[in-house]
Write a protein that holds these residues in place. Structure first.
Motif, PDB file in Angstrom:
ATOM      1  N   HIS A 152       0.856  -1.184   0.000  1.00 43.22           N
ATOM      2  CA  HIS A 152       0.000   0.000   0.000  1.00 43.22           C
ATOM      3  C   HIS A 152       0.898   1.241   0.000  1.00 43.22           C
ATOM      4  O   HIS A 152       1.956   1.241   0.627  1.00 43.22           O
ATOM      5  CB  HIS A 152      -0.882  -0.022   1.261  1.00 43.22           C
ATOM      6  N   GLY A 153       0.463   2.296  -0.706  1.00 40.16           N
ATOM      7  CA  GLY A 153       1.266   3.512  -0.795  1.00 40.16           C
ATOM      8  C   GLY A 153       1.642   4.074   0.573  1.00 40.16           C
ATOM      9  O   GLY A 153       2.733   4.619   0.750  1.00 40.16           O
ATOM     10  N   GLU A 154       0.760   3.933   1.558  1.00 39.48           N
ATOM     11  CA  GLU A 154       1.069   4.468   2.887  1.00 39.48           C
ATOM     12  C   GLU A 154       2.207   3.697   3.553  1.00 39.48           C
ATOM     13  O   GLU A 154       2.947   4.256   4.358  1.00 39.48           O
ATOM     14  CB  GLU A 154      -0.187   4.474   3.774  1.00 39.48           C
ATOM     15  N   VAL A 155       2.341   2.420   3.205  1.00 42.09           N
ATOM     16  CA  VAL A 155       3.453   1.630   3.759  1.00 42.09           C
ATOM     17  C   VAL A 155       4.773   2.163   3.205  1.00 42.09           C
ATOM     18  O   VAL A 155       5.745   2.374   3.941  1.00 42.09           O
ATOM     19  CB  VAL A 155       3.287   0.129   3.415  1.00 42.09           C
ATOM     20  N   VAL A 156       4.788   2.413   1.888  1.00 44.00           N
ATOM     21  CA  VAL A 156       6.009   2.919   1.251  1.00 44.00           C
ATOM     22  C   VAL A 156       6.325   4.322   1.781  1.00 44.00           C
ATOM     23  O   VAL A 156       7.478   4.656   2.071  1.00 44.00           O
ATOM     24  CB  VAL A 156       5.867   2.922  -0.283  1.00 44.00           C
ATOM     25  N   ARG A 157       5.281   5.129   1.936  1.00 45.26           N
ATOM     26  CA  ARG A 157       5.464   6.486   2.461  1.00 45.26           C
ATOM     27  C   ARG A 157       6.027   6.450   3.885  1.00 45.26           C
ATOM     28  O   ARG A 157       6.932   7.203   4.235  1.00 45.26           O
ATOM     29  CB  ARG A 157       4.114   7.220   2.441  1.00 45.26           C
ATOM     30  N   TRP A 158       5.469   5.539   4.696  1.00 44.80           N
ATOM     31  CA  TRP A 158       5.925   5.392   6.085  1.00 44.80           C
ATOM     32  C   TRP A 158       7.420   5.063   6.105  1.00 44.80           C
ATOM     33  O   TRP A 158       8.211   5.644   6.855  1.00 44.80           O
ATOM     34  CB  TRP A 158       5.111   4.288   6.768  1.00 44.80           C
ATOM     35  N   ALA A 159       7.793   4.117   5.240  1.00 40.66           N
ATOM     36  CA  ALA A 159       9.202   3.706   5.155  1.00 40.66           C
ATOM     37  C   ALA A 159      10.076   4.886   4.717  1.00 40.66           C
ATOM     38  O   ALA A 159      11.160   5.110   5.257  1.00 40.66           O
ATOM     39  CB  ALA A 159       9.347   2.535   4.195  1.00 40.66           C
ATOM     40  N   LEU A 160       9.582   5.662   3.743  1.00 39.79           N
ATOM     41  CA  LEU A 160      10.372   6.788   3.227  1.00 39.79           C
ATOM     42  C   LEU A 160      10.560   7.885   4.265  1.00 39.79           C
ATOM     43  O   LEU A 160      11.551   8.599   4.254  1.00 39.79           O
ATOM     44  CB  LEU A 160       9.700   7.367   1.975  1.00 39.79           C
ATOM     45  N   LEU A 161       9.567   8.030   5.152  1.00 41.53           N
ATOM     46  CA  LEU A 161       9.666   9.088   6.159  1.00 41.53           C
ATOM     47  C   LEU A 161      10.262   8.592   7.478  1.00 41.53           C
ATOM     48  O   LEU A 161      10.390   9.362   8.429  1.00 41.53           O
ATOM     49  CB  LEU A 161       8.275   9.701   6.416  1.00 41.53           C
ATOM     50  N   SER A 162      10.638   7.319   7.519  1.00 42.77           N
ATOM     51  CA  SER A 162      11.087   6.750   8.795  1.00 42.77           C
ATOM     52  C   SER A 162      12.412   7.357   9.270  1.00 42.77           C
ATOM     53  O   SER A 162      12.676   7.408  10.463  1.00 42.77           O
ATOM     54  CB  SER A 162      11.219   5.226   8.681  1.00 42.77           C
ATOM     55  N   ALA A 163      13.227   7.813   8.352  1.00 46.86           N
ATOM     56  CA  ALA A 163      14.445   8.536   8.743  1.00 46.86           C
ATOM     57  C   ALA A 163      14.195  10.023   8.501  1.00 46.86           C
ATOM     58  O   ALA A 163      13.393  10.389   7.643  1.00 46.86           O
ATOM     59  CB  ALA A 163      15.627   8.077   7.903  1.00 46.86           C
ATOM     60  N   HIS A 164      14.873  10.873   9.248  1.00 46.68           N
ATOM     61  CA  HIS A 164      14.755  12.305   9.010  1.00 46.68           C
ATOM     62  C   HIS A 164      15.188  12.615   7.579  1.00 46.68           C
ATOM     63  O   HIS A 164      16.110  11.977   7.056  1.00 46.68           O
ATOM     64  CB  HIS A 164      15.637  13.069  10.020  1.00 46.68           C
ATOM     65  N   TYR A 165      14.537  13.573   6.933  1.00 52.40           N
ATOM     66  CA  TYR A 165      14.759  13.761   5.490  1.00 52.40           C
ATOM     67  C   TYR A 165      16.206  14.100   5.124  1.00 52.40           C
ATOM     68  O   TYR A 165      16.640  13.848   4.008  1.00 52.40           O
ATOM     69  CB  TYR A 165      13.803  14.829   4.932  1.00 52.40           C
ATOM     70  N   ARG A 166      16.966  14.661   6.062  1.00 52.66           N
ATOM     71  CA  ARG A 166      18.353  15.015   5.716  1.00 52.66           C
ATOM     72  C   ARG A 166      19.321  13.847   5.925  1.00 52.66           C
ATOM     73  O   ARG A 166      20.446  13.883   5.450  1.00 52.66           O
ATOM     74  CB  ARG A 166      18.819  16.214   6.547  1.00 52.66           C
ATOM     75  N   GLN A 167      18.866  12.840   6.673  1.00 51.36           N
ATOM     76  CA  GLN A 167      19.724  11.681   6.947  1.00 51.36           C
ATOM     77  C   GLN A 167      19.684  10.700   5.777  1.00 51.36           C
ATOM     78  O   GLN A 167      18.683  10.633   5.073  1.00 51.36           O
ATOM     79  CB  GLN A 167      19.228  10.947   8.208  1.00 51.36           C
ATOM     80  N   PRO A 168      20.750   9.922   5.609  1.00 51.97           N
ATOM     81  CA  PRO A 168      20.656   8.862   4.602  1.00 51.97           C
ATOM     82  C   PRO A 168      19.601   7.840   5.030  1.00 51.97           C
ATOM     83  O   PRO A 168      19.389   7.644   6.218  1.00 51.97           O
ATOM     84  CB  PRO A 168      22.051   8.236   4.585  1.00 51.97           C
ATOM     85  N   LEU A 169      18.944   7.257   4.069  1.00 55.75           N
ATOM     86  CA  LEU A 169      17.912   6.257   4.380  1.00 55.75           C
ATOM     87  C   LEU A 169      18.336   4.922   3.766  1.00 55.75           C
ATOM     88  O   LEU A 169      18.583   4.840   2.561  1.00 55.75           O
ATOM     89  CB  LEU A 169      16.557   6.694   3.811  1.00 55.75           C
ATOM     90  N   GLU A 170      18.423   3.912   4.607  1.00 53.39           N
ATOM     91  CA  GLU A 170      18.804   2.592   4.122  1.00 53.39           C
ATOM     92  C   GLU A 170      17.539   1.826   3.761  1.00 53.39           C
ATOM     93  O   GLU A 170      16.708   1.548   4.629  1.00 53.39           O
ATOM     94  CB  GLU A 170      19.594   1.858   5.194  1.00 53.39           C
ATOM     95  N   TRP A 171      17.390   1.501   2.497  1.00 57.01           N
ATOM     96  CA  TRP A 171      16.157   0.885   2.010  1.00 57.01           C
ATOM     97  C   TRP A 171      16.271  -0.631   2.036  1.00 57.01           C
ATOM     98  O   TRP A 171      17.157  -1.193   1.397  1.00 57.01           O
ATOM     99  CB  TRP A 171      15.875   1.363   0.589  1.00 57.01           C
ATOM    100  N   THR A 172      15.407  -1.296   2.789  1.00 58.97           N
ATOM    101  CA  THR A 172      15.426  -2.759   2.853  1.00 58.97           C
ATOM    102  C   THR A 172      13.998  -3.289   2.835  1.00 58.97           C
ATOM    103  O   THR A 172      13.043  -2.559   3.124  1.00 58.97           O
ATOM    104  CB  THR A 172      16.088  -3.269   4.160  1.00 58.97           C
ATOM    105  N   GLU A 173      13.882  -4.554   2.531  1.00 61.39           N
ATOM    106  CA  GLU A 173      12.596  -5.240   2.579  1.00 61.39           C
ATOM    107  C   GLU A 173      12.063  -5.226   4.024  1.00 61.39           C
ATOM    108  O   GLU A 173      10.869  -5.066   4.262  1.00 61.39           O
ATOM    109  CB  GLU A 173      12.817  -6.690   2.114  1.00 61.39           C
TER     110      GLU A 173
END
Ligand code: ZN
Length: 464
Positions: free
Chosen positions: A288-309
């Motif tokens: 669901h788009g909200e799941v992906v959005r949640w994951a994208l916002l889970s780190a502060h926007y200026r920090q690197p975000l490590e994308w995993t399953e």
């Protein structure tokens, strides 16, 4: 409370004060529409969507003017057209539509202005003429080039060493450039390539020029906030700054600059050569788009975000817990003002970790009370989440997301058979039905409050 944002130009957090609170202007560099957006592009769109939401809550939705451009002329698009045999405008229209749909699924509010490069060639020619007149650009062999020496502050945003930048540019120095760091504003189009007539011959614009011109024509000479991914600081944003300042007698392009951090695939950078590019479009088939959005916002926007399953799984789990509670009150699209705790967190340079902590706190509060107080608390929680672009789905639909309409009716029938067998203590039959259902469909079976139902479970989710 003041809104503070980290200004990449000043390299510090600053209190945000718009030039005109009745017309707050923001611009974010948008997609080049020749292919699907990857998840790094989506991170930028979602981060600035959150900013847009905060600005709208603070200044009123009608007082924030947001422009995000669509690059619909570019070498990559021309290449894609040559490879596929499809006309350029068919490709750009198709991928612009897909981009809007995918970002919409991620809860990104569509910006009020979406200027397209091909619709602004006239104003581009006008800006180049002004730059040439002011001695900041020159024509050579069908090209128009920006003269980097004309802008003393070049390199200030990225902090890159000027000599180093020039040395870097020297690698591919073209004979018509006066200085190696000079960059292309306009270049000639070959036979068969799209082009526009100009005082320098038939040609097409360079990418950097596009943003300066669209900002000028859609928003004005100086805007409040300019945003984009960190990778755009140099050369793209440096070039935008130089073009606009020289065209506007030194007036700054933006009063605040914001950049979101990188998204990494595990320990690696996401790149074509590593073959680890994840497309938003593909993720949205399973999640669901909200799941992906949640994951994208889970780190502060200026920090690197490590994308995993795992990040996606955890995000879904969190949202499932919230939606279980949200399902206790009737669904409505009406939304009230968000509680102060959430607004305060977001007004501190979009502090999403703190805002998420605030959501958890509101959920705990709701979970501890009963009756009317519980309903009120859940409603407050919903308002809080909606400020961040969550909880917009009907909780009934939330559980069923990912299952086609045809499968839904089959599942409803099978699950009621299963429930019937279970109630009649025919466990051999109910076990068999359960196994059949969960093997054939991406669902699990849940019984809550005496009611048995099926719930969507993505194929990628290996947990039971
Ligand atoms: Zn741009």
């Amino acid at each position: 409370m003041a809104l503070t944002i980290y200004d990449s130009m000043a390299r510090e957090k600053r209190v945000f004060e718009p030039a005109d609170p009745d017309r707050v202007t923001m611009y974010v560099c948008g997609p080049t529409v020749y292919s699907y957006a990857h998840i790094g592009n989506a991170r930028s769109a979602v981060a600035f969507d959150l900013l847009y939401r905060v600005l709208r809550a603070r200044y009123g939705a009608d007082h924030v003017v947001y422009a995000r451009n669509i690059t619909d002329i570019d070498d990559k698009i021309i290449k894609a057209a040559a490879e596929t045999g499809e006309p350029i405008d068919a490709i750009t229209k198709k991928f612009a539509d897909i981009y809007r749909a995918d970002m919409g699924a991620l809860g990104v509010i569509r910006p009020g202005l979406e200027p397209e490069a091909t619709g602004h060639v006239g104003p581009m020619i006008s800006m180049m003429e002004r730059l040439i007149e002011k001695g900041a650009a020159y024509a050579a062999e069908g090209h128009v080039l920006f003269s980097v020496d004309a802008y003393a502050d070049y390199g200030k945003l990225s902090g890159a060493d000027r000599d180093e930048m020039i040395a870097g540019a020297r690698v591919e120095v073209a004979p018509y450039k006066k200085s190696p760091a000079d960059f292309v504003l306009w270049k000639p189009s070959k036979e068969g390539e799209p082009g526009w007539d100009s005082p320098w011959g038939r040609g097409r614009p360079g990418w950097h020029l596009e943003c300066s011109v669209m900002i000028e024509s859609e928003l004005g000479e100086t805007i409040d906030i300019h945003g984009g991914g960190q990778d755009l600081r140099f050369p793209h944003h440096e070039n935008e700054i130089a073009q606009s300042a020289c065209a506007h007698d030194g007036a700054p392009l933006a009063r605040y600059w914001m950049h979101n951090g990188f998204l990494r695939m595990g320990a690696d950078k996401m790149s074509k050569s590593l073959g680890n590019i994840v497309l938003a479009h593909d993720l949205l088939k399973d999640w669901h788009g909200e799941v992906v959005r949640w994951a994208l916002l889970s780190a502060h926007y200026r920090q690197p975000l490590e994308w995993t399953e795992e990040l996606l799984k955890q995000s879904k789990k969190q949202l499932d817990r919230f939606y279980r509670l949200l399902g206790e009150i009737p669904f409505t699209e009406e939304t009230g003002a968000a509680p102060d705790s959430i607004m305060l967190a977001l007004e501190d340079d979009l502090n999403t970790p703190e805002a998420f902590a605030g959501l958890h706190e509101l959920r705990d509060i709701a979970g501890q009370v009963e009756g009317e107080a519980r309903k009120k608390a859940i409603s407050r929680l919903r308002d809080a989440g909606r400020l961040m672009g969550f909880f917009n789905e009907d909780p009934v639909e939330w559980k069923k997301f990912g299952v086609s309409i045809e499968d839904r009716s089959v599942l409803d029938k099978k699950v009621s058979e299963y429930d019937e067998a279970r109630k009649n203590k025919n466990y051999q039959k109910s076990d068999q039905l359960r196994a059949e259902i969960t093997m054939e469909y991406p669902v699990s079976i849940e019984t809550t409050g005496g009611v048995t139902n099926w719930v969507f479970k993505p194929k990628t989710d290996s947990e039971s």
